[in-house]
Motif scaffolding. Sequence first.
Motif, PDB file in Angstrom:
ATOM      1  N   GLU A  61      80.017  24.375  33.286  1.00 29.70           N
ATOM      2  CA  GLU A  61      78.597  24.358  33.617  1.00 29.70           C
ATOM      3  C   GLU A  61      78.289  23.222  34.598  1.00 29.70           C
ATOM      4  O   GLU A  61      79.008  22.226  34.679  1.00 29.70           O
ATOM      5  CB  GLU A  61      77.762  24.181  32.341  1.00 29.70           C
ATOM      6  CG  GLU A  61      77.843  25.351  31.361  1.00 29.70           C
ATOM      7  CD  GLU A  61      77.208  26.617  31.898  1.00 29.70           C
ATOM      8  OE1 GLU A  61      76.375  26.535  32.827  1.00 29.70           O
ATOM      9  OE2 GLU A  61      77.548  27.700  31.382  1.00 29.70           O
ATOM     10  N   LYS A  62      77.225  23.375  35.315  1.00 34.82           N
ATOM     11  CA  LYS A  62      76.813  22.404  36.319  1.00 34.82           C
ATOM     12  C   LYS A  62      76.462  21.069  35.675  1.00 34.82           C
ATOM     13  O   LYS A  62      75.661  21.004  34.745  1.00 34.82           O
ATOM     14  CB  LYS A  62      75.613  22.961  37.085  1.00 34.82           C
ATOM     15  CG  LYS A  62      75.118  22.108  38.238  1.00 34.82           C
ATOM     16  CD  LYS A  62      73.959  22.822  38.925  1.00 34.82           C
ATOM     17  CE  LYS A  62      73.375  22.015  40.069  1.00 34.82           C
ATOM     18  NZ  LYS A  62      72.242  22.734  40.705  1.00 34.82           N
ATOM     19  N   SER A  63      77.061  20.016  36.163  1.00 36.39           N
ATOM     20  CA  SER A  63      76.807  18.665  35.680  1.00 36.39           C
ATOM     21  C   SER A  63      77.340  17.687  36.720  1.00 36.39           C
ATOM     22  O   SER A  63      78.129  18.085  37.596  1.00 36.39           O
ATOM     23  CB  SER A  63      77.500  18.417  34.337  1.00 36.39           C
ATOM     24  OG  SER A  63      78.911  18.373  34.511  1.00 36.39           O
ATOM     25  N   PRO A  64      76.963  16.414  36.658  1.00 37.53           N
ATOM     26  CA  PRO A  64      77.545  15.435  37.594  1.00 37.53           C
ATOM     27  C   PRO A  64      79.067  15.387  37.494  1.00 37.53           C
ATOM     28  O   PRO A  64      79.763  15.272  38.507  1.00 37.53           O
ATOM     29  CB  PRO A  64      76.902  14.116  37.161  1.00 37.53           C
ATOM     30  CG  PRO A  64      75.599  14.518  36.566  1.00 37.53           C
ATOM     31  CD  PRO A  64      75.880  15.812  35.855  1.00 37.53           C
ATOM     32  N   GLU A  65      79.585  15.488  36.271  1.00 40.98           N
ATOM     33  CA  GLU A  65      81.035  15.447  36.085  1.00 40.98           C
ATOM     34  C   GLU A  65      81.704  16.678  36.693  1.00 40.98           C
ATOM     35  O   GLU A  65      82.813  16.580  37.249  1.00 40.98           O
ATOM     36  CB  GLU A  65      81.370  15.345  34.590  1.00 40.98           C
ATOM     37  CG  GLU A  65      81.031  14.011  33.957  1.00 40.98           C
ATOM     38  CD  GLU A  65      79.539  13.836  33.689  1.00 40.98           C
ATOM     39  OE1 GLU A  65      79.104  12.681  33.518  1.00 40.98           O
ATOM     40  OE2 GLU A  65      78.800  14.860  33.664  1.00 40.98           O
ATOM     41  N   ALA A  66      81.040  17.827  36.574  1.00 42.97           N
ATOM     42  CA  ALA A  66      81.590  19.048  37.169  1.00 42.97           C
ATOM     43  C   ALA A  66      81.691  18.899  38.683  1.00 42.97           C
ATOM     44  O   ALA A  66      82.680  19.317  39.296  1.00 42.97           O
ATOM     45  CB  ALA A  66      80.717  20.249  36.809  1.00 42.97           C
TER      46      ALA A  66
END
Length: 504
Positions: A61-66
Amino acid sequence: MANPLYDGLFGRHAGKTTPFLHLLDGSTITHQDFLSRAAQIANVMLQHNLKPGDRVAAQIEKSPEALAVYAACAQAGLVFLPLNTGYTIDELAYFIENSGASLIVCEGCNQAALAPLAGRLGAKIETLNADGSGSLNAKMQKMPILFPTVVRSENDLAALLYTSGTTGRSKGAMLTQKNLLSNALALVEAWQFTADDILLHALPIFHTHGLFVATNVSLISGGSLIFLPKFDLDAIVKYMPKATSLMGVPTFYARFLDDPRFTAASTAHMRLFISGSAPLLAEIHSRFEARTGHRILERYGMTETNMNTSNPYEGDRRAGSVGLPLPGVEVRICDADGHALPQGEIGEVEVRGANVFQGYWQMAEKTAAELRETGFFITGDLGRIDEDGYLYIVGRNKDLIISGGYNIYPKEIELVLDDQPDVLESAVIGVPHPDFGETVLGVIVAKPGQSPDLDTMMDAIRSALARFKHPRKLVLLDELPRNTMGKVQKNVLRGQYKDMFALT
């Protein structure tokens, strides 16, 4: 540059405390903070003995880590393979096996289901959830915030993106560092992005639009992103006064126009609205301008080429047209044999430039069929160029459906429908939809004396295919229209049902 893509997008911000990602919790991640996270992830990948050129498959899922996984791959010289979060485990198996991925990054809930496949292929698995938790996060926290950038050339592969067609399996488009970097530079110039821009980012990052267009443009220009996890109308209305630009699919703009909060006043701070990934209806184009005073800038691209054309930032943005060729990109209209047609005639759209991919992963024959020796890529779209050089896409010579920016195989859905016990045959087509540009319609012919249960068939589709592939409706016909050679005439079906979802 030692690593053109990493240095051009990410490394240029080393040591900078300028804002990069504005998050919904009110926090901001600076450019350097982001680079530190990416370096930590790259160090985790190094521990898995990944070497330059290895593929990293990510369904997260979309995230800063992704997003940092993408940067980490660039820094470590790995090939990034983002996968649609809607894919089922069965669908993922093909992409992972075909790509030969050495590392799979997935949601924690999918780890157990993917473990047998990973074991068989000798791939490692790390988990990363939407909230940033997971095994990857736990390991990266223990890693150094510096990583020695791996030397790569502009011709080395940077990404492998699987694209849909109308028959057969998905094809892995091989994109080099030069493909990605050259296109981002052209877009920054064409759309006049600067470090002062704040892009409202509500697109997924497993897709070219959200990843290689929106993110790369912001990185090169030095601007920042209001980083929304997904399309959220309330959040967009709330944060739009703080933004300067937005990139969206036609569905976004249809939703905006349905919301009374979306006014000229709420968009006064914006300088640019961009639309792509699917055709924008002229009606939405005109209604949007009447409501807000802003004229949407529509552009044209695809997985294999990134962006090819764009309506001008300064100049006439023409409804129904995808604009003019970007700097460094050639566009021509040809017949089936590759001969250029006179201006104004309809033919196959072909493009050439530094943005054009290197071919399809392990599909030499398919590459040779679609990528000419001269460097021109046969897009599969039909179009015409007017007297001012503007390109108009008038259709596709394939039956690919583009709904809400997602590419959909009709054949893949037809196989599920045809497998149902009371179904003789089926045809899946794309028909106009005011929100999604196109939507999926399934046309079914029953076996003699049978009455198929449409609800049961939809249940079968839901269990087999990602949600974005589900037909919006199934209809029954006595027989499918065919030509004298027995081929199903999908163009006739499209004409018959073209107004099924029209606004009333």
